[in-house]
Design a protein around this motif. Structure first.
Motif, PDB file in Angstrom:
ATOM      1  N   VAL A   1       1.060  -1.260  -0.036  1.00  0.00           N
ATOM      2  CA  VAL A   1      -0.033  -0.074   0.047  1.00  0.00           C
ATOM      3  C   VAL A   1       0.873   0.974  -0.238  1.00  0.00           C
ATOM      4  CG1 VAL A   1      -1.616   1.447   1.402  1.00  0.00           C
ATOM      5  CG2 VAL A   1      -2.041  -0.948   1.123  1.00  0.00           C
ATOM      6  N   ILE A   2       2.053   1.090   1.023  1.00  0.00           N
ATOM      7  CA  ILE A   2       3.014   2.263   0.892  1.00  0.00           C
ATOM      8  C   ILE A   2       3.580   2.641  -0.453  1.00  0.00           C
ATOM      9  CG2 ILE A   2       5.019   3.296   1.601  1.00  0.00           C
ATOM     10  CD1 ILE A   2       3.944   1.730   4.502  1.00  0.00           C
ATOM     11  N   ILE A   3       3.984   1.333  -1.123  1.00  0.00           N
ATOM     12  CA  ILE A   3       4.541   1.605  -2.400  1.00  0.00           C
ATOM     13  C   ILE A   3       3.647   2.198  -3.478  1.00  0.00           C
ATOM     14  CG2 ILE A   3       5.794   0.202  -4.253  1.00  0.00           C
ATOM     15  CD1 ILE A   3       7.063  -1.408  -2.151  1.00  0.00           C
ATOM     16  N   ASP A   4       2.370   1.580  -3.565  1.00  0.00           N
ATOM     17  CA  ASP A   4       1.544   2.127  -4.537  1.00  0.00           C
ATOM     18  C   ASP A   4       0.940   3.246  -4.165  1.00  0.00           C
ATOM     19  OD1 ASP A   4       1.294  -0.697  -5.461  1.00  0.00           O
ATOM     20  OD2 ASP A   4      -0.339  -1.149  -4.614  1.00  0.00           O
ATOM     21  N   ASN A   5       1.078   3.933  -3.178  1.00  0.00           N
ATOM     22  CA  ASN A   5       0.662   5.161  -2.791  1.00  0.00           C
ATOM     23  C   ASN A   5       1.795   6.339  -3.317  1.00  0.00           C
ATOM     24  OD1 ASN A   5      -0.726   7.435  -1.584  1.00  0.00           O
ATOM     25  ND2 ASN A   5       0.645   7.517  -0.004  1.00  0.00           N
ATOM     26  N   GLY A   6       3.263   5.688  -3.197  1.00  0.00           N
ATOM     27  CA  GLY A   6       4.283   6.386  -3.473  1.00  0.00           C
ATOM     28  C   GLY A   6       4.238   6.745  -5.105  1.00  0.00           C
ATOM     29  N   ILE A   7       3.843   5.507  -5.864  1.00  0.00           N
ATOM     30  CA  ILE A   7       3.855   5.540  -7.135  1.00  0.00           C
ATOM     31  C   ILE A   7       2.724   6.354  -7.783  1.00  0.00           C
ATOM     32  CG2 ILE A   7       3.245   4.289  -9.313  1.00  0.00           C
ATOM     33  CD1 ILE A   7       4.618   1.697  -7.664  1.00  0.00           C
ATOM     34  N   LYS A   8       1.452   6.170  -7.024  1.00  0.00           N
ATOM     35  CA  LYS A   8       0.471   7.290  -7.333  1.00  0.00           C
ATOM     36  C   LYS A   8       0.721   8.738  -7.149  1.00  0.00           C
ATOM     37  CE  LYS A   8      -3.284   4.087  -6.259  1.00  0.00           C
ATOM     38  NZ  LYS A   8      -4.353   3.909  -5.312  1.00  0.00           N
ATOM     39  N   GLU A   9       1.476   9.088  -6.065  1.00  0.00           N
ATOM     40  CA  GLU A   9       1.988  10.302  -5.606  1.00  0.00           C
ATOM     41  C   GLU A   9       2.865  10.981  -6.825  1.00  0.00           C
ATOM     42  OE1 GLU A   9       2.288  14.011  -4.030  1.00  0.00           O
ATOM     43  OE2 GLU A   9       0.996  12.391  -3.386  1.00  0.00           O
ATOM     44  N   SER A  10       3.804  10.190  -7.205  1.00  0.00           N
ATOM     45  CA  SER A  10       4.851  10.465  -8.307  1.00  0.00           C
ATOM     46  C   SER A  10       4.171  10.731  -9.466  1.00  0.00           C
ATOM     47  CB  SER A  10       5.933   9.327  -8.345  1.00  0.00           C
ATOM     48  OG  SER A  10       6.663   9.644  -9.500  1.00  0.00           O
ATOM     49  N   GLN A  11       3.153   9.855  -9.986  1.00  0.00           N
ATOM     50  CA  GLN A  11       2.510  10.072 -10.927  1.00  0.00           C
ATOM     51  C   GLN A  11       1.622  11.435 -11.157  1.00  0.00           C
ATOM     52  OE1 GLN A  11       0.150   6.436 -11.315  1.00  0.00           O
ATOM     53  NE2 GLN A  11       1.670   5.333 -12.474  1.00  0.00           N
ATOM     54  N   HIS A  12       0.889  11.785  -9.882  1.00  0.00           N
ATOM     55  CA  HIS A  12       0.139  12.904  -9.734  1.00  0.00           C
ATOM     56  C   HIS A  12       1.202  14.173  -9.769  1.00  0.00           C
ATOM     57  CE1 HIS A  12      -2.723  15.782  -7.930  1.00  0.00           C
ATOM     58  NE2 HIS A  12      -1.671  16.270  -7.279  1.00  0.00           N
ATOM     59  N   ARG A  13       2.364  14.049  -9.231  1.00  0.00           N
ATOM     60  CA  ARG A  13       3.238  15.209  -9.388  1.00  0.00           C
ATOM     61  C   ARG A  13       3.831  15.374 -10.661  1.00  0.00           C
ATOM     62  NH1 ARG A  13       6.404  13.639  -5.527  1.00  0.00           N
ATOM     63  NH2 ARG A  13       7.908  12.381  -6.944  1.00  0.00           N
ATOM     64  N   ARG A  14       3.950  14.226 -11.389  1.00  0.00           N
ATOM     65  CA  ARG A  14       4.344  14.548 -12.909  1.00  0.00           C
ATOM     66  C   ARG A  14       3.281  15.143 -13.780  1.00  0.00           C
ATOM     67  NH1 ARG A  14       5.596   9.281 -13.037  1.00  0.00           N
ATOM     68  NH2 ARG A  14       7.504   9.013 -11.957  1.00  0.00           N
TER      69      ARG A  14
END
Length: 137
Positions: free
Chosen positions: A59-72
């Motif tokens: 869940v933490i890793i998936d959240n980090g990926i989503k945050e990175s995609q959102h930032r981009r």
């Protein structure tokens, strides 16, 4: 202050060097976790979270990926809006410049030579710089 910190670091390193190899390795592994920098927590920390609540590391890793995609995506939106703003400014600057040149030509042909020249020269240079982004102030 910086010299004091360097002295303290040297003292700590000296103390660690006097410890047995197993303890030096243990300290080095702990320092690695504390000095780790990245978007996600250190793998050892993730493993600890997973021991407490199985599956939470994913869940933490998936959240980090989503945050990175959102930032981009936000960076992309910002860049597109800046391009539109720049284009709009250039278009408005062109239109205003055409208007000022037309007004200056009218003034010069109507006998107001000095006024027309000042309007077309000084004002036009400032307007073009302002609307094309050449004037950063």
């Amino acid at each position: 202050m910086k010299e004091d910190n360097q002295k303290h670091v040297s003292d700590v390193i000296s103390e660690v060097n006097h410890l047995p190899k197993e303890q030096q390795q243990y300290i080095a592994s702990k320092l690695e976790v504390y000095q780790y920098q990245g978007d996600l927590p250190h793998p050892d920390i993730l493993k600890g979270y997973d021991e407490i609540d199985p599956g939470i590391a994913k869940v933490i890793i998936d959240n980090g990926i989503k945050e990175s995609q959102h930032r981009r995506e936000m960076d992309k939106v910002l860049l597109q809006s800046q391009i539109k703003e720049r284009s709009r400014g250039q278009l408005l600057g062109f239109g205003l410049s055409v208007f000022v040149i037309s007004a200056a030509v009218y003034l010069v042909t109507s006998g107001y030579t000095i006024t027309g020249t000042i309007l077309s020269g000084v004002t036009l240079v400032g307007l073009i710089g302002l609307f094309t982004g050449q004037n950063k102030e």
